[in-house]
Write a protein that holds these residues in place. Structure first.
Motif, PDB file in Angstrom:
ATOM      1  N   ASP A   1      14.072  46.904  49.593  1.00  0.00           N
ATOM      2  CA  ASP A   1      15.388  46.377  49.212  1.00  0.00           C
ATOM      3  C   ASP A   1      15.375  45.830  47.789  1.00  0.00           C
ATOM      4  O   ASP A   1      16.306  46.056  47.021  1.00  0.00           O
ATOM      5  N   LEU A   2      14.324  45.105  47.447  1.00  0.00           N
ATOM      6  CA  LEU A   2      14.240  44.520  46.105  1.00  0.00           C
ATOM      7  C   LEU A   2      14.111  45.584  45.031  1.00  0.00           C
ATOM      8  O   LEU A   2      14.606  45.425  43.925  1.00  0.00           O
ATOM      9  N   ARG A   3      13.453  46.677  45.366  1.00  0.00           N
ATOM     10  CA  ARG A   3      13.303  47.790  44.419  1.00  0.00           C
ATOM     11  C   ARG A   3      14.621  48.541  44.262  1.00  0.00           C
ATOM     12  O   ARG A   3      15.005  48.920  43.160  1.00  0.00           O
ATOM     13  N   ASN A   4      15.326  48.749  45.373  1.00  0.00           N
ATOM     14  CA  ASN A   4      16.568  49.527  45.356  1.00  0.00           C
ATOM     15  C   ASN A   4      17.801  48.698  45.021  1.00  0.00           C
ATOM     16  O   ASN A   4      18.832  49.254  44.681  1.00  0.00           O
ATOM     17  N   GLY A   5      17.698  47.388  45.167  1.00  0.00           N
ATOM     18  CA  GLY A   5      18.820  46.495  44.891  1.00  0.00           C
ATOM     19  C   GLY A   5      19.371  45.865  46.157  1.00  0.00           C
ATOM     20  O   GLY A   5      19.561  46.538  47.160  1.00  0.00           O
ATOM     21  N   VAL A   6      19.593  44.575  46.087  1.00  0.00           N
ATOM     22  CA  VAL A   6      20.123  43.807  47.215  1.00  0.00           C
ATOM     23  C   VAL A   6      21.552  43.412  46.871  1.00  0.00           C
ATOM     24  O   VAL A   6      21.800  42.809  45.824  1.00  0.00           O
TER      25      VAL A   6
ATOM     26  N   ASN B   1      30.102  31.377  45.153  1.00  0.00           N
ATOM     27  CA  ASN B   1      29.046  30.548  44.557  1.00  0.00           C
ATOM     28  C   ASN B   1      27.846  31.411  44.195  1.00  0.00           C
ATOM     29  O   ASN B   1      27.267  31.283  43.115  1.00  0.00           O
ATOM     30  N   LEU B   2      27.481  32.281  45.101  1.00  0.00           N
ATOM     31  CA  LEU B   2      26.348  33.174  44.871  1.00  0.00           C
ATOM     32  C   LEU B   2      26.665  34.176  43.765  1.00  0.00           C
ATOM     33  O   LEU B   2      25.840  34.414  42.876  1.00  0.00           O
ATOM     34  N   LEU B   3      27.846  34.753  43.797  1.00  0.00           N
ATOM     35  CA  LEU B   3      28.232  35.732  42.772  1.00  0.00           C
ATOM     36  C   LEU B   3      28.187  35.123  41.371  1.00  0.00           C
ATOM     37  O   LEU B   3      27.699  35.751  40.430  1.00  0.00           O
ATOM     38  N   SER B   4      28.664  33.893  41.235  1.00  0.00           N
ATOM     39  CA  SER B   4      28.632  33.219  39.931  1.00  0.00           C
ATOM     40  C   SER B   4      27.204  33.036  39.448  1.00  0.00           C
ATOM     41  O   SER B   4      26.906  33.242  38.265  1.00  0.00           O
ATOM     42  N   ALA B   5      26.314  32.652  40.350  1.00  0.00           N
ATOM     43  CA  ALA B   5      24.907  32.464  39.981  1.00  0.00           C
ATOM     44  C   ALA B   5      24.254  33.798  39.633  1.00  0.00           C
ATOM     45  O   ALA B   5      23.499  33.889  38.661  1.00  0.00           O
ATOM     46  N   LEU B   6      24.540  34.826  40.396  1.00  0.00           N
ATOM     47  CA  LEU B   6      23.949  36.138  40.132  1.00  0.00           C
ATOM     48  C   LEU B   6      24.355  36.667  38.757  1.00  0.00           C
ATOM     49  O   LEU B   6      23.553  37.297  38.071  1.00  0.00           O
ATOM     50  N   GLU B   7      25.578  36.395  38.354  1.00  0.00           N
ATOM     51  CA  GLU B   7      26.048  36.846  37.042  1.00  0.00           C
ATOM     52  C   GLU B   7      25.241  36.238  35.901  1.00  0.00           C
ATOM     53  O   GLU B   7      25.215  36.772  34.798  1.00  0.00           O
ATOM     54  N   ARG B   8      24.568  35.109  36.175  1.00  0.00           N
ATOM     55  CA  ARG B   8      23.799  34.421  35.135  1.00  0.00           C
ATOM     56  C   ARG B   8      22.285  34.551  35.317  1.00  0.00           C
ATOM     57  O   ARG B   8      21.516  33.839  34.664  1.00  0.00           O
TER      58      ARG B   8
ATOM     59  N   SER C   1      22.750  43.858  38.265  1.00  0.00           N
ATOM     60  CA  SER C   1      23.629  44.862  37.675  1.00  0.00           C
ATOM     61  C   SER C   1      24.119  45.779  38.775  1.00  0.00           C
ATOM     62  O   SER C   1      23.512  45.870  39.847  1.00  0.00           O
ATOM     63  N   ASN C   2      25.234  46.444  38.525  1.00  0.00           N
ATOM     64  CA  ASN C   2      25.829  47.367  39.494  1.00  0.00           C
ATOM     65  C   ASN C   2      26.001  46.713  40.863  1.00  0.00           C
ATOM     66  O   ASN C   2      25.758  47.319  41.904  1.00  0.00           O
ATOM     67  N   ASN C   3      26.380  45.425  40.858  1.00  0.00           N
ATOM     68  CA  ASN C   3      26.642  44.667  42.070  1.00  0.00           C
ATOM     69  C   ASN C   3      25.423  44.569  42.989  1.00  0.00           C
ATOM     70  O   ASN C   3      25.549  44.519  44.203  1.00  0.00           O
ATOM     71  N   SER C   4      24.226  44.540  42.407  1.00  0.00           N
ATOM     72  CA  SER C   4      22.999  44.384  43.183  1.00  0.00           C
ATOM     73  C   SER C   4      21.967  43.595  42.384  1.00  0.00           C
ATOM     74  O   SER C   4      21.931  43.667  41.158  1.00  0.00           O
ATOM     75  N   LEU C   5      21.124  42.869  43.115  1.00  0.00           N
ATOM     76  CA  LEU C   5      20.012  42.152  42.515  1.00  0.00           C
ATOM     77  C   LEU C   5      18.760  43.002  42.670  1.00  0.00           C
ATOM     78  O   LEU C   5      18.452  43.461  43.776  1.00  0.00           O
ATOM     79  N   PHE C   6      18.058  43.203  41.565  1.00  0.00           N
ATOM     80  CA  PHE C   6      16.843  44.020  41.548  1.00  0.00           C
ATOM     81  C   PHE C   6      15.671  43.189  41.060  1.00  0.00           C
ATOM     82  O   PHE C   6      15.840  42.330  40.197  1.00  0.00           O
ATOM     83  N   VAL C   7      14.480  43.494  41.572  1.00  0.00           N
ATOM     84  CA  VAL C   7      13.250  43.014  40.955  1.00  0.00           C
ATOM     85  C   VAL C   7      12.806  44.138  40.032  1.00  0.00           C
ATOM     86  O   VAL C   7      12.536  45.247  40.488  1.00  0.00           O
ATOM     87  N   VAL C   8      12.763  43.855  38.735  1.00  0.00           N
ATOM     88  CA  VAL C   8      12.438  44.884  37.751  1.00  0.00           C
ATOM     89  C   VAL C   8      10.979  44.823  37.304  1.00  0.00           C
ATOM     90  O   VAL C   8      10.546  45.656  36.516  1.00  0.00           O
ATOM     91  N   ASP C   9      10.239  43.865  37.818  1.00  0.00           N
ATOM     92  CA  ASP C   9       8.821  43.725  37.512  1.00  0.00           C
ATOM     93  C   ASP C   9       8.035  44.158  38.757  1.00  0.00           C
ATOM     94  O   ASP C   9       7.975  43.436  39.752  1.00  0.00           O
ATOM     95  N   ALA C  10       7.441  45.336  38.688  1.00  0.00           N
ATOM     96  CA  ALA C  10       6.722  45.891  39.850  1.00  0.00           C
ATOM     97  C   ALA C  10       5.580  44.989  40.303  1.00  0.00           C
ATOM     98  O   ALA C  10       5.302  44.892  41.503  1.00  0.00           O
ATOM     99  N   ASN C  11       4.931  44.308  39.375  1.00  0.00           N
ATOM    100  CA  ASN C  11       3.838  43.412  39.756  1.00  0.00           C
ATOM    101  C   ASN C  11       4.336  42.211  40.557  1.00  0.00           C
ATOM    102  O   ASN C  11       3.609  41.671  41.388  1.00  0.00           O
ATOM    103  N   PHE C  12       5.571  41.780  40.304  1.00  0.00           N
ATOM    104  CA  PHE C  12       6.139  40.692  41.100  1.00  0.00           C
ATOM    105  C   PHE C  12       6.337  41.144  42.546  1.00  0.00           C
ATOM    106  O   PHE C  12       6.133  40.366  43.474  1.00  0.00           O
ATOM    107  N   LEU C  13       6.701  42.400  42.730  1.00  0.00           N
ATOM    108  CA  LEU C  13       6.811  42.943  44.086  1.00  0.00           C
ATOM    109  C   LEU C  13       5.464  42.908  44.803  1.00  0.00           C
ATOM    110  O   LEU C  13       5.382  42.566  45.983  1.00  0.00           O
TER     111      LEU C  13
END
Length: 132
Positions: free
Chosen positions: A49-54, A77-84, A102-114
């Motif tokens: 999910d984190l790779r594909n976007g939540v 509240n969550l949407l406002s925080a996600l925008e920042r 981006s694209n209405n989803s939260l992504f982990v873009v650092d593979a090592n963090f995964l």
């Protein structure tokens, strides 16, 4: 392979723990502590999910049941925080970026963090951000 992944993530553990703590704290205390709860949601999501976007809805459904102010917490509240999300990382000098919204989803873009998330106990990760 699992042992090698754990060794690699242990090598980066201080960086990622620092990221989670700094991101959770933002720059000022807020009533809803949304950035701490975004990290809570990230910890609760699957690697796929984190790779594909939540989506915000999925993240909200993970956060709300445990949030201390669940009765007043709203998706906005969550949407406002996600925008920042990116702005918070830049202000804390948390680079390269680990999270991206981006694209209405939260992504982990650092593979090592995964790898870090998947090789450490959830209790340890939650403890790092002040949750149990």
């Amino acid at each position: 392979v699992v042992e090698i992944a754990k060794l690699i993530s242990d090598d980066q553990a201080a960086r990622y723990r620092n990221f989670m703590v700094k991101f959770s704290e933002v720059l000022s205390v807020t009533e809803l502590e949304m950035y701490k709860w975004i990290i809570y949601g990230v910890i609760g999501c699957s690697t796929q999910d984190l790779r594909n976007g939540v989506t915000p809805g999925k993240l909200f459904n993970l956060i709300r049941p445990r949030h201390p102010k669940a009765d007043t917490l709203q998706l906005n509240n969550l949407l406002s925080a996600l925008e920042r999300v990116q702005t918070v990382q830049f202000k804390h000098k948390l680079q390269p970026l680990i999270l991206d919204y981006s694209n209405n989803s939260l992504f982990v873009v650092d593979a090592n963090f995964l790898v870090y998330l998947s090789t450490h106990e959830k209790a340890e990760l939650l403890n790092a951000i002040g949750l149990e």
